[in-house]
Design a protein around this motif. Structure first.
Motif, PDB file in Angstrom:
ATOM      1  N   TYR A   6      -2.824  -7.455   1.862  1.00  0.00           N
ATOM      2  CA  TYR A   6      -3.103  -6.464   0.821  1.00  0.00           C
ATOM      3  C   TYR A   6      -4.604  -6.232   0.772  1.00  0.00           C
ATOM      4  CZ  TYR A   6       1.654  -7.511  -0.586  1.00  0.00           C
ATOM      5  OH  TYR A   6       3.004  -7.682  -0.588  1.00  0.00           O
ATOM      6  N   THR A  24       9.146   7.841   3.011  1.00  0.00           N
ATOM      7  CA  THR A  24       9.845   6.956   2.092  1.00  0.00           C
ATOM      8  C   THR A  24      11.319   7.348   1.996  1.00  0.00           C
ATOM      9  OG1 THR A  24       9.202   8.311   0.199  1.00  0.00           O
ATOM     10  CG2 THR A  24       7.757   6.457   0.766  1.00  0.00           C
ATOM     11  N   VAL A  65       2.203  -0.261   5.616  1.00  0.00           N
ATOM     12  CA  VAL A  65       3.631  -0.177   5.311  1.00  0.00           C
ATOM     13  C   VAL A  65       3.893   0.302   3.887  1.00  0.00           C
ATOM     14  CG1 VAL A  65       4.208  -1.906   7.054  1.00  0.00           C
ATOM     15  CG2 VAL A  65       3.828  -2.624   4.680  1.00  0.00           C
ATOM     16  N   GLY A  66       2.832   0.348   3.078  1.00  0.00           N
ATOM     17  CA  GLY A  66       3.006   0.812   1.709  1.00  0.00           C
ATOM     18  C   GLY A  66       1.692   0.866   0.973  1.00  0.00           C
ATOM     19  N   TYR A  67       1.747   1.479  -0.204  1.00  0.00           N
ATOM     20  CA  TYR A  67       0.559   1.545  -1.058  1.00  0.00           C
ATOM     21  C   TYR A  67       0.982   1.881  -2.476  1.00  0.00           C
ATOM     22  CZ  TYR A  67       1.128   6.568  -0.351  1.00  0.00           C
ATOM     23  OH  TYR A  67       1.641   7.841  -0.277  1.00  0.00           O
ATOM     24  N   CYS A  68       0.063   1.665  -3.394  1.00  0.00           N
ATOM     25  CA  CYS A  68       0.259   2.037  -4.789  1.00  0.00           C
ATOM     26  C   CYS A  68      -1.092   2.487  -5.320  1.00  0.00           C
ATOM     27  CB  CYS A  68       0.789   0.846  -5.584  1.00  0.00           C
ATOM     28  SG  CYS A  68       1.229   1.227  -7.305  1.00  0.00           S
ATOM     29  N   LEU A  82       6.578   2.990  -0.042  1.00  0.00           N
ATOM     30  CA  LEU A  82       6.841   1.891   0.878  1.00  0.00           C
ATOM     31  C   LEU A  82       7.778   2.388   1.977  1.00  0.00           C
ATOM     32  CD1 LEU A  82       6.288  -1.217   1.108  1.00  0.00           C
ATOM     33  CD2 LEU A  82       8.446  -1.544  -0.107  1.00  0.00           C
ATOM     34  N   PHE A  86      10.590  -1.970   5.010  1.00  0.00           N
ATOM     35  CA  PHE A  86       9.888  -3.049   4.315  1.00  0.00           C
ATOM     36  C   PHE A  86      10.333  -3.204   2.869  1.00  0.00           C
ATOM     37  CE2 PHE A  86       7.477  -1.975   7.998  1.00  0.00           C
ATOM     38  CZ  PHE A  86       7.082  -3.206   8.483  1.00  0.00           C
ATOM     39  N   GLU A  87      11.381  -2.481   2.484  1.00  0.00           N
ATOM     40  CA  GLU A  87      11.935  -2.609   1.138  1.00  0.00           C
ATOM     41  C   GLU A  87      12.648  -3.946   0.979  1.00  0.00           C
ATOM     42  OE1 GLU A  87      14.522   0.733   0.589  1.00  0.00           O
ATOM     43  OE2 GLU A  87      12.870   2.160   0.475  1.00  0.00           O
ATOM     44  N   ILE A  91       7.266  -6.512  -1.505  1.00  0.00           N
ATOM     45  CA  ILE A  91       6.001  -5.828  -1.227  1.00  0.00           C
ATOM     46  C   ILE A  91       5.719  -4.775  -2.302  1.00  0.00           C
ATOM     47  CG2 ILE A  91       4.744  -4.391   0.431  1.00  0.00           C
ATOM     48  CD1 ILE A  91       6.495  -5.789   2.630  1.00  0.00           C
ATOM     49  N   GLY A  92       6.725  -4.000  -2.656  1.00  0.00           N
ATOM     50  CA  GLY A  92       6.548  -2.988  -3.689  1.00  0.00           C
ATOM     51  C   GLY A  92       6.169  -3.608  -5.024  1.00  0.00           C
ATOM     52  N   LEU A  95       2.502  -4.704  -4.772  1.00  0.00           N
ATOM     53  CA  LEU A  95       1.603  -3.553  -4.855  1.00  0.00           C
ATOM     54  C   LEU A  95       1.498  -3.066  -6.296  1.00  0.00           C
ATOM     55  CD1 LEU A  95       2.735  -1.602  -1.673  1.00  0.00           C
ATOM     56  CD2 LEU A  95       0.436  -2.501  -2.087  1.00  0.00           C
TER      57      LEU A  95
END
Length: 155
Positions: A6, A24, A65-68, A82, A86-87, A91-92, A95
């Motif tokens: 991260y 997504t 692979v993802g962001y917020c 995400l 990777f769900e 991870i979500g 984030l």
């Protein structure tokens, strides 16, 4: 459990945020649709540089692979995206937790976001499971407005 790194989301990667958003599962928005809403790589990068938006990205083996992202001025969690592969790995949640902490550190005791009101959509249960509550309001996109208040929720 996979290894995830991260890091703060820099403005130079704004085009990558736009592209990932279109990949997504349930809330994919194409670059063209985002542009029609006034969201471009240039505007996103400018908002980060202006310290309006701040975000965290997740990478696995060098791939984002993802962001917020959250809005530092309003306390809104603007987007959590995400890649589908990777769900279900936390991870979500991580984030979201990190962006919530950023917003809280900027003085926001109440955070909010727009979420589908359809119980069949994954985000509906995701946020509620983490302690977010409905305000009974609907935003300009037709999404239900959820809130989280410091000291009263799990997230």
């Amino acid at each position: 459990m996979i290894s995830v790194h991260y890091a703060p989301a820099p403005p130079e990667r704004a085009q990558s945020y736009i592209l990932l958003r279109g990949q997504t599962r349930e809330n994919a928005i194409s670059p063209a649709h985002l542009a029609a809403l006034g969201i471009t790589a240039e505007s996103w990068a400018a908002d980060i540089r202006a310290l309006m938006l701040q975000g965290v990205l997740a990478e696995h083996e060098g791939q984002m692979v993802g962001y917020c992202f959250g809005n530092l001025h309003t306390g809104e969690v603007v987007v959590l995206a995400l890649l589908p592969a990777f769900e279900g790995q936390g991870i979500g949640q991580e984030l979201l937790r990190r962006v919530m902490a950023l917003l809280h550190d900027h003085g926001h005791q109440r955070l909010f976001l727009g979420c589908s009101a359809d119980p069949q959509v994954r985000s509906y249960g995701f946020y509620r499971h983490l302690g977010w509550r409905s305000t009974g309001q609907v935003d300009g996109n037709g999404d239900e407005v959820l809130e989280w208040r410091a000291g009263g929720s799990k997230a």
